[in-house]
Structures are given as C-alpha cells and as structure tokens.
Design a protein around this motif. Sequence first.
Motif, PDB file in Angstrom:
ATOM      1  N   ASN A 228       7.575  14.376   0.701  1.00 13.63           N
ATOM      2  CA  ASN A 228       7.246  13.987   2.070  1.00 13.63           C
ATOM      3  C   ASN A 228       7.831  14.971   3.082  1.00 13.63           C
ATOM      4  O   ASN A 228       7.199  15.270   4.099  1.00 13.63           O
ATOM      5  CB  ASN A 228       7.762  12.579   2.364  1.00 13.63           C
ATOM      6  CG  ASN A 228       6.710  11.508   2.102  1.00 13.63           C
ATOM      7  OD1 ASN A 228       5.545  11.691   2.415  1.00 13.63           O
ATOM      8  ND2 ASN A 228       7.129  10.405   1.513  1.00 13.63           N
ATOM      9  N   TYR A 381       0.182   9.359   5.207  1.00 15.53           N
ATOM     10  CA  TYR A 381      -0.874   8.621   4.516  1.00 15.53           C
ATOM     11  C   TYR A 381      -2.195   8.726   5.282  1.00 15.53           C
ATOM     12  O   TYR A 381      -3.245   9.023   4.703  1.00 15.53           O
ATOM     13  CB  TYR A 381      -0.465   7.154   4.361  1.00 15.53           C
ATOM     14  CG  TYR A 381      -1.230   6.417   3.290  1.00 15.53           C
ATOM     15  CD1 TYR A 381      -0.718   6.312   2.002  1.00 15.53           C
ATOM     16  CD2 TYR A 381      -2.467   5.827   3.551  1.00 15.53           C
ATOM     17  CE1 TYR A 381      -1.412   5.637   1.008  1.00 15.53           C
ATOM     18  CE2 TYR A 381      -3.169   5.167   2.564  1.00 15.53           C
ATOM     19  CZ  TYR A 381      -2.632   5.067   1.295  1.00 15.53           C
ATOM     20  OH  TYR A 381      -3.327   4.411   0.309  1.00 15.53           O
ATOM     21  N   CYS A 384      -3.585  12.234   5.139  1.00 13.18           N
ATOM     22  CA  CYS A 384      -4.220  12.528   3.848  1.00 13.18           C
ATOM     23  C   CYS A 384      -5.655  12.009   3.814  1.00 13.18           C
ATOM     24  O   CYS A 384      -6.555  12.681   3.295  1.00 13.18           O
ATOM     25  CB  CYS A 384      -3.410  11.898   2.713  1.00 13.18           C
ATOM     26  SG  CYS A 384      -1.879  12.763   2.328  1.00 13.18           S
ATOM     27  N   VAL A 429      -3.314  13.278  -3.451  1.00 15.31           N
ATOM     28  CA  VAL A 429      -3.259  12.113  -4.335  1.00 15.31           C
ATOM     29  C   VAL A 429      -1.804  11.736  -4.634  1.00 15.31           C
ATOM     30  O   VAL A 429      -1.430  10.553  -4.606  1.00 15.31           O
ATOM     31  CB  VAL A 429      -4.027  12.393  -5.647  1.00 15.31           C
ATOM     32  CG1 VAL A 429      -3.822  11.250  -6.643  1.00 15.31           C
ATOM     33  CG2 VAL A 429      -5.507  12.590  -5.361  1.00 15.31           C
ATOM     34  N   VAL A 430      -0.963  12.736  -4.893  1.00 18.20           N
ATOM     35  CA  VAL A 430       0.447  12.479  -5.203  1.00 18.20           C
ATOM     36  C   VAL A 430       1.157  11.869  -4.006  1.00 18.20           C
ATOM     37  O   VAL A 430       1.891  10.879  -4.133  1.00 18.20           O
ATOM     38  CB  VAL A 430       1.147  13.781  -5.642  1.00 18.20           C
ATOM     39  CG1 VAL A 430       2.652  13.557  -5.779  1.00 18.20           C
ATOM     40  CG2 VAL A 430       0.572  14.281  -6.961  1.00 18.20           C
ATOM     41  N   MET A 432      -0.075  10.196  -1.470  1.00 17.95           N
ATOM     42  CA  MET A 432      -0.546   8.831  -1.218  1.00 17.95           C
ATOM     43  C   MET A 432      -0.021   7.866  -2.277  1.00 17.95           C
ATOM     44  O   MET A 432       0.298   6.709  -1.972  1.00 17.95           O
ATOM     45  CB  MET A 432      -2.078   8.810  -1.170  1.00 17.95           C
ATOM     46  CG  MET A 432      -2.670   9.618  -0.028  1.00 17.95           C
ATOM     47  SD  MET A 432      -4.478   9.595   0.060  1.00 17.95           S
ATOM     48  CE  MET A 432      -4.777   7.999   0.837  1.00 17.95           C
ATOM     49  N   ALA A 433       0.092   8.327  -3.522  1.00 15.94           N
ATOM     50  CA  ALA A 433       0.586   7.455  -4.593  1.00 15.94           C
ATOM     51  C   ALA A 433       2.063   7.135  -4.426  1.00 15.94           C
ATOM     52  O   ALA A 433       2.527   6.064  -4.846  1.00 15.94           O
ATOM     53  CB  ALA A 433       0.337   8.113  -5.952  1.00 15.94           C
ATOM     54  N   LEU A 434       2.823   8.044  -3.811  1.00 20.96           N
ATOM     55  CA  LEU A 434       4.258   7.832  -3.627  1.00 20.96           C
ATOM     56  C   LEU A 434       4.586   6.951  -2.423  1.00 20.96           C
ATOM     57  O   LEU A 434       5.748   6.603  -2.216  1.00 20.96           O
ATOM     58  CB  LEU A 434       4.964   9.183  -3.477  1.00 20.96           C
ATOM     59  CG  LEU A 434       5.072  10.037  -4.745  1.00 20.96           C
ATOM     60  CD1 LEU A 434       5.664  11.400  -4.424  1.00 20.96           C
ATOM     61  CD2 LEU A 434       5.905   9.331  -5.809  1.00 20.96           C
ATOM     62  N   SER A 436       5.155   3.761  -0.080  1.00 18.51           N
ATOM     63  CA  SER A 436       5.592   2.391  -0.371  1.00 18.51           C
ATOM     64  C   SER A 436       4.448   1.416  -0.128  1.00 18.51           C
ATOM     65  O   SER A 436       3.467   1.730   0.544  1.00 18.51           O
ATOM     66  CB  SER A 436       6.782   2.023   0.521  1.00 18.51           C
ATOM     67  OG  SER A 436       6.373   1.943   1.882  1.00 18.51           O
ATOM     68  N   MET A 440       1.456   1.736   2.619  1.00 14.72           N
ATOM     69  CA  MET A 440       0.082   1.742   2.123  1.00 14.72           C
ATOM     70  C   MET A 440      -0.728   0.613   2.762  1.00 14.72           C
ATOM     71  O   MET A 440      -1.864   0.816   3.202  1.00 14.72           O
ATOM     72  CB  MET A 440       0.088   1.596   0.598  1.00 14.72           C
ATOM     73  CG  MET A 440      -1.238   1.887  -0.072  1.00 14.72           C
ATOM     74  SD  MET A 440      -1.140   1.733  -1.875  1.00 14.72           S
ATOM     75  CE  MET A 440       0.088   2.980  -2.252  1.00 14.72           C
TER      76      MET A 440
END
Length: 493
Positions: A228, A381, A384, A429-430, A432-434, A436, A440
């Motif tokens: 981040n 987020y 992205c 993708v990484v 956004m996946a990380l 919380s 999200m």
Amino acid sequence: MKLRNTAITRANSACLPMGDHLDFKYNSVNEGDERKGGHGIPKVSMVPLIFLIFYEVSGGPFGIEDSVKAAGPLLAIVGFLVFALIWSIPEALITAEMGTMFPENGGYVVWVSSALGPFWGFQQGWAKWLSGVIDNALYPVLFLDYVKSSVPALGGGFPRTLAVLILTVALTYMNYRGLTIVGWVAVFLGVFSLLPFFVMGVIAIPRIEPSRWLEMDLGSVNWGLYLNTLFWNLNYWDSISTLAGEVENPKRTLPRALSYALVLVVGGYLYPLITCTAAIPVVREQWSDGYFSDIARILGGIWLHSWIQGAAALSNMGNFLTEMSSDSYQLLGMAERGMLPEFFARRSRHGTPLIGILFSAFGVILLSWMSFQEIIAAENYLYCFGMILEFIAFIKLRMTHLNASRPYKIPLGTIGAVLMIIPPALLIVVVMALASFKVMAVSIMAMIVGFVLQPCLVYVEKKRWLRFSISGDLPDLPDSQEAAEDDTVPLAF
C-alpha cells in the motif's frame, strides 16, 4: 462556450459511420493562440506542468518511511525501482498516449466513454473523483501532524477541527484564483521540499555503510503496509489528464512533462532512501511517517530537522492544491461532455470551475474524519477500480481505432500493449485482495452509488429538470456499439 443539446448530439453520433470518428479535431488545440484558452486565461506551460504532475503523484519522499518499517532497506529500495518499472512507467505512457489523443479536461473519463460508452465513463469519473477527494482529505491532517510539535493545541479537539476548516478554505480560494497560480506555487513548493533532502544526502555520504542496504528479513515483512505504501506513492499519473484542456500545446508538452516528472518522482524517493538507510543503523520500528526529520537532526542538526519539517508541511499543501485542481477540472470536463448538469461547466472570472471546486472542498471536509491508514486503503481500492477501466479502454481503442490520430503513441503494437499492462493489472488484483473487509465493503458501496447515480442523471435530463449540454468545441466521441462490432483490425507488434 458553444453548447450542443446532448440528446441531439448523441443521436447524430449514433448515425455516423465509424470512419468519421477516426480524426478527433480539437478546436482549442488545433486553432488559434496556444498560450491562452478560449476564456482568455493563460495556459499551463512546461515547468509548472512538471511540478503539477510531481504533486499529483508524489510531493516528495514524505510518507515513504513506512516502506522501510514494513520490509527493511533492501526491499524498500528494490520495491520503488520495481514498482516504477511495472506500474509508474506503463501508467505514464498510457496517459501520454491517451491524453494527447483526447486533450480535454474530461481526461480518463473521455477515454473510457469513447471505448465503453457513457455509463462506464461515468463510473470511471465517479470512482476517480471519489478517490481523489478521499486522498485530499489526508493533506490538511498531515500538515497539522507536522505543525503540532510546535503548536501542541493543534493536536486535537476544536482547535484542530477549526484549523482543518481554515486550511481547506484558504487552499480552495487559491484554486479558485487560477490554475497558472497553482502551477507556479507547485514549482516553488517542489524546489523547497526537495532541496533539504539533497543537502541531507550530501551530509550523509561520509557515514554511508553499504552493508546496511542488504538488511532483509522476509519472515517479518508486513506485505499489506509495504504494498500500500509503494502503490500510494507511485500512482495517480493519469490525474494530469483532467487538466489537458488547460495545457499549452498538450500534444507536445504532456508526454515530455510526464517523462521529466517520472525522473523527478522516482529520483526523489530513491536518493534519500539510499543515503539515509546506509548512513545510520536501521531500526525498522522507528521508520514511520516523519522519521526523515529525525534523521536530519542526527546528521545535520536542528536547522536541517526544522527545514525538513517545514518542507513536509508545505508539501502537503502542494498535494492538496494539485489534487483539488485535478478533481474540479474533471467535473468540468464531465459537464462539457453532458455527463453532469451544465452548471458544473461554468467558469469563474478566473477561468476556474467554481462549482467543481466547491464540491471537491465539501467532500474533503466531509471525509476528514477518516484515519490515515483507512484513507490510503479506501482510495487505493477505488483507484484500482478506475485503473481497470482505463486499461480496458486503452486496449480496446488500440484494437478498434488503430488509425486514429495519436500525436504520441507508445512504440508497441496491440499485443505488446497487452503484455505491458499485465504486470500492473496483476498488481491491482493483489492490492484489492489485501484490503480489509471494512475498506472493501465501503468501497463497493461507493461504486454501487455510482451505478445508481448515472441512470438517475439520465432520467433528470430526460425530464428536463436540469440542463445538460455538450461543448461545441469538442468533437463527437466514437460510438462504442459500432466499435464493439468492428473486429477486422489485425493485431500487430
């Protein structure tokens, strides 16, 4: 500003054959005096543009300390190099190509609209504007965090809230007075903010121990904070596209300014990281926001410490000014394309988008309660989501409008362009996946608001409750439906 009724314009555009869309002629760019816009306001030249981009993306090495805290010196240095290669360079190249193809204030909103249609163009504008406003809510808070050591009363409570309001109003007024003023203020602030790090690096040279650069412990890496921090400090290259209509000769100036700013940003990060991590023993827990000023005291004394603290505080003001300019001109550009009510396109006597500035300022005040980490995660987020749409639009326009005028074109064919965006797409993708669950959920709810808001605005226009219009100075965009049906363009390297 000449205006066209949106319904009539869209109907005519749908009837045009696709070949009629291949040459986008911009009156404000191709005709008349390049140094002044249609409102008689001076346009932004090369040097202020470089520093506007610098502050859109960076503002200096303030805040990069967390990369060392999260992963140690080696991964921090390597991370900024790798991220610049796989993220910053592709994003800057896409901005240069698309920004010169569509040199207007809608920026990335126009790119997505031309490729995917007005619905997704609006979603792009909504996500990016919200991301920008969330980002801007951070800067008055960071400014006060630096100042509170000298004025403890600003550490909390009513004095801090009042100070945030006063700062926001004062900087909003500066935006109101004109983009050229903001640009030259950015030049002054940029030089003032970078100079103490150059001095600190020179002082650090005799104390450098290269072995300290190699310190690394993969088992203790905080990957979420690490990614981040890198992502936040190396994104937003596309934000300058929403000011393209205010730039002097954008088809020539924008690509060059992006390349110079890229060197300035990455060099501004690596130079203090390389010198400072090797000049003193690295205690990772101490490397948090503001630690460079502590290193300055160790290496140079209180005068250098105070200089860096002052530079950090003023740099946040530069970030605020440029981000608000980008956000407000984006709203103006969307209104000029008929996506927002016409009153968003009205300019003040200084040529600035008054309504867009006020909306952006209100958003900053509304969101200033969020914490630092929540702000970074939420804006990343939403950013992205917008970048995914940009990548799709870039590739689709390469395939469906291969022969369209591109004053600057990335020297890659369609397949090469696809390969170029694969690494940054995986990075998205990484990131956004990380995120919380809280970040999200809030971000997805914000995007749902955009999905509902666009058809509501279409309904408002249909009922003629508010006036929508398209600027007569802008060319028609290609019809996305016809573009989707044209699959005869061959791929090429």
